[in-house]
Write a protein that holds these residues in place. Structure first.
Motif, PDB file in Angstrom:
ATOM      1  N   ILE A 299      15.066  15.064  -1.046  1.00 26.72           N
ATOM      2  CA  ILE A 299      15.018  14.461  -2.371  1.00 26.72           C
ATOM      3  C   ILE A 299      15.090  15.505  -3.481  1.00 26.72           C
ATOM      4  CG2 ILE A 299      12.483  14.466  -2.547  1.00 26.72           C
ATOM      5  CD1 ILE A 299      12.749  11.637  -3.775  1.00 26.72           C
ATOM      6  N   PHE A 300      14.657  16.729  -3.208  1.00 29.67           N
ATOM      7  CA  PHE A 300      14.665  17.776  -4.223  1.00 29.67           C
ATOM      8  C   PHE A 300      16.069  18.328  -4.457  1.00 29.67           C
ATOM      9  CE2 PHE A 300      10.504  17.882  -2.072  1.00 29.67           C
ATOM     10  CZ  PHE A 300       9.716  17.482  -3.138  1.00 29.67           C
ATOM     11  N   ILE A 301      16.888  18.361  -3.402  1.00 27.31           N
ATOM     12  CA  ILE A 301      18.282  18.793  -3.552  1.00 27.31           C
ATOM     13  C   ILE A 301      19.020  17.830  -4.478  1.00 27.31           C
ATOM     14  CG2 ILE A 301      20.463  19.176  -2.359  1.00 27.31           C
ATOM     15  CD1 ILE A 301      18.399  21.298  -1.734  1.00 27.31           C
TER      16      ILE A 301
ATOM     17  N   LYS B  99      -3.721  19.437   4.858  1.00 23.56           N
ATOM     18  CA  LYS B  99      -3.672  18.487   3.739  1.00 23.56           C
ATOM     19  C   LYS B  99      -2.392  18.677   2.916  1.00 23.56           C
ATOM     20  CE  LYS B  99      -8.574  17.546   2.834  1.00 23.56           C
ATOM     21  NZ  LYS B  99      -9.639  17.632   1.810  1.00 23.56           N
ATOM     22  N   LEU B 100      -2.120  19.930   2.570  1.00 26.93           N
ATOM     23  CA  LEU B 100      -0.919  20.238   1.787  1.00 26.93           C
ATOM     24  C   LEU B 100       0.334  19.936   2.598  1.00 26.93           C
ATOM     25  CD1 LEU B 100      -1.959  23.678   0.230  1.00 26.93           C
ATOM     26  CD2 LEU B 100      -2.240  21.402  -0.759  1.00 26.93           C
ATOM     27  N   ARG B 101       0.281  20.274   3.860  1.00 29.83           N
ATOM     28  CA  ARG B 101       1.431  20.094   4.740  1.00 29.83           C
ATOM     29  C   ARG B 101       1.778  18.617   4.890  1.00 29.83           C
ATOM     30  NH1 ARG B 101       2.059  19.977  10.538  1.00 29.83           N
ATOM     31  NH2 ARG B 101       4.020  20.956  11.184  1.00 29.83           N
ATOM     32  N   GLU B 102       0.776  17.786   5.055  1.00 36.53           N
ATOM     33  CA  GLU B 102       1.011  16.343   5.227  1.00 36.53           C
ATOM     34  C   GLU B 102       1.681  15.750   3.988  1.00 36.53           C
ATOM     35  OE1 GLU B 102      -1.462  12.199   6.073  1.00 36.53           O
ATOM     36  OE2 GLU B 102      -2.518  14.125   6.102  1.00 36.53           O
ATOM     37  N   ILE B 103       1.218  16.160   2.806  1.00 34.23           N
ATOM     38  CA  ILE B 103       1.813  15.667   1.553  1.00 34.23           C
ATOM     39  C   ILE B 103       3.256  16.129   1.437  1.00 34.23           C
ATOM     40  CG2 ILE B 103       1.708  15.811  -0.968  1.00 34.23           C
ATOM     41  CD1 ILE B 103      -1.344  16.130  -0.676  1.00 34.23           C
TER      42      ILE B 103
ATOM     43  N   LEU C 219       9.421  15.329   2.137  1.00 27.28           N
ATOM     44  CA  LEU C 219      10.618  15.948   2.698  1.00 27.28           C
ATOM     45  C   LEU C 219      11.353  15.055   3.695  1.00 27.28           C
ATOM     46  CD1 LEU C 219       9.300  19.599   3.188  1.00 27.28           C
ATOM     47  CD2 LEU C 219      11.007  18.825   1.540  1.00 27.28           C
ATOM     48  N   VAL C 220      10.625  14.138   4.346  1.00 30.78           N
ATOM     49  CA  VAL C 220      11.275  13.249   5.322  1.00 30.78           C
ATOM     50  C   VAL C 220      11.775  11.958   4.675  1.00 30.78           C
ATOM     51  CG1 VAL C 220       9.879  14.160   7.203  1.00 30.78           C
ATOM     52  CG2 VAL C 220       9.141  12.082   6.038  1.00 30.78           C
TER      53      VAL C 220
END
Length: 386
Positions: A187-189, A320-324, A329-330
């Motif tokens: 989504i960021f691309i 926690k950060l990774r899950e967010i 990203l998926v």
């Protein structure tokens, strides 16, 4: 919702694992009471909903002032007058051969696919002399007046250029991102591509206001000619009107991309080492401070590793950060893969093969794995009698 729920139950998929889903933005999908988004959030309130960026871009691109709409409609009539008749098509091809033209035929467009008009307009403009000869021979007076009108020609040239830019953006938003050569289609691309395009529109407006048409090469090739001088002011105003309207439509369909800076969670996912701690939620602030002071992670992030690899491989100690981050990203930002599936099925299951079970064919058509045909052939016993 019933179909999706049955599929989830059949394959033992948990609703709690759903990160988000992408729709085409119709009321049946996004209705506040009985829409799919509402029903899905009843199953998983943390699921993120996105409106397909390709669909929104196509909708925003449809805005045209009255003069340009007229030019577009008349252009379509010219193409249809030639392409809809087999006899006219052959006559036009003969004219192109006699003049030794680069092309021999015009192109149809698909009404459902608005941006398909771009290729049609570009081919029409390159064959405008041949079209003039054809319309003269066929005595199609109304269409002949249009193609001989200098203002119409300038509007057509501008449409060729602006559709080229819109089509370029459309292609940048396509692709599943699953293949290594395609790169990561997160989504960021797409956010970067769309924000860049909105900035380009601002640049085009400032250039056109100064009578600089360098961005629109087809238009620039004729605008400096003295015979078009009388029509330049009116065409100039129409172009500015369209660019302002196009900018407003893109801002309306992509309100999240209006600003130049993204703050909060999205900024943290893009680069967790420059985001301010007070811009994220309280429950992850301490974890973010620990990550920002992890020199090993910082050095890894600053190297060539992309954000997907970073959050998947290096940020494991910050769950926690990774899950967010992974939830964003998926996410599917477009319905490209669905459209790709429909197109493949339409090609495979045609009138001659309407009873075909296309399941295995679809798997092959949509797979990113390149079949090793030569190896498979070598492993098979050759039947010499055949």
């Amino acid at each position: 919702m019933k179909i999706i729920n049955e599929y989830f139950e059949k394959h033992d998929i948990m609703w709690e694992k759903l990160a988000g889903f992408c729709t085409d933005g119709v009321p049946a999908m996004l209705g506040s009471r009985s829409g799919l988004a509402t029903l899905v959030k009843e199953k998983n309130c943390s699921a993120l909903t996105t409106h397909c960026v390709i669909h929104r871009q196509a909708l925003a691109s449809k805005t045209l002032p009255e003069e340009l709409i007229y030019t577009l409609k008349q252009s379509v009539k010219m193409v249809n007058a030639i392409k809809s008749s087999a006899l006219n098509t052959r006559i036009f091809k003969k004219i192109c051969l006699d003049i030794d033209s680069e092309y021999e035929t015009l192109l149809f467009h698909t009404e459902v696919r608005w941006l398909s008009k771009g290729n049609m307009l570009a081919r029409l403009f390159s064959l405008k002399e041949e079209v003039t000869v054809f319309l003269t021979e066929k005595k199609m007076i109304d269409l002949l007046k249009c193609v001989c009108d200098h203002k119409f020609e300038m509007h057509l040239a501008y449409l060729v250029d602006i559709f080229e830019h819109l089509n370029k953006l459309n292609l940048q938003l396509q692709g599943s991102g699953n293949h290594k050569l395609e790169g990561a289609a997160n989504i960021f691309i797409f956010e970067d591509k769309l924000r860049a395009f909105i900035c380009k529109i601002n640049l085009w407006i400032s250039k056109v206001e100064m009578n600089n048409y360098s961005t629109f090469q087809t238009l620039k090739s004729i605008v400096d000619n003295e015979k078009y001088a009388d029509f330049v002011p009116e065409v100039h105003q129409n172009i500015l009107h369209h660019l302002h309207k196009l900018k407003d439509e893109f801002n309306r369909y992509f309100p999240e991309y209006n600003g130049y800076e993204t703050k909060g969670v999205r900024s943290m996912i893009r680069n967790p080492f420059i985001v301010k701690v007070d811009e994220v939620d309280d429950d992850i602030q301490e974890d973010l401070i620990e990550l920002q002071n992890d020199r090993n992670c910082k050095d890894t992030f600053e190297s060539s590793m992309n954000i997907e690899e970073f959050w998947c491989k290096k940020a494991i100690t910050y769950p926690k950060l990774r899950e967010i981050a992974l939830r964003y990203l998926v996410m599917f930002s477009t319905t490209y893969m669905c459209e790709q599936g429909f197109s493949a099925l339409l090609f495979i299951k045609n009138k001659q093969r309407n009873r075909l079970d296309a399941t295995k064919d679809m798997r092959v058509a949509l797979s990113n794995i390149t079949p090793r045909i030569s190896l498979l052939v070598k492993e098979m016993q050759a039947q010499k009698s055949h």
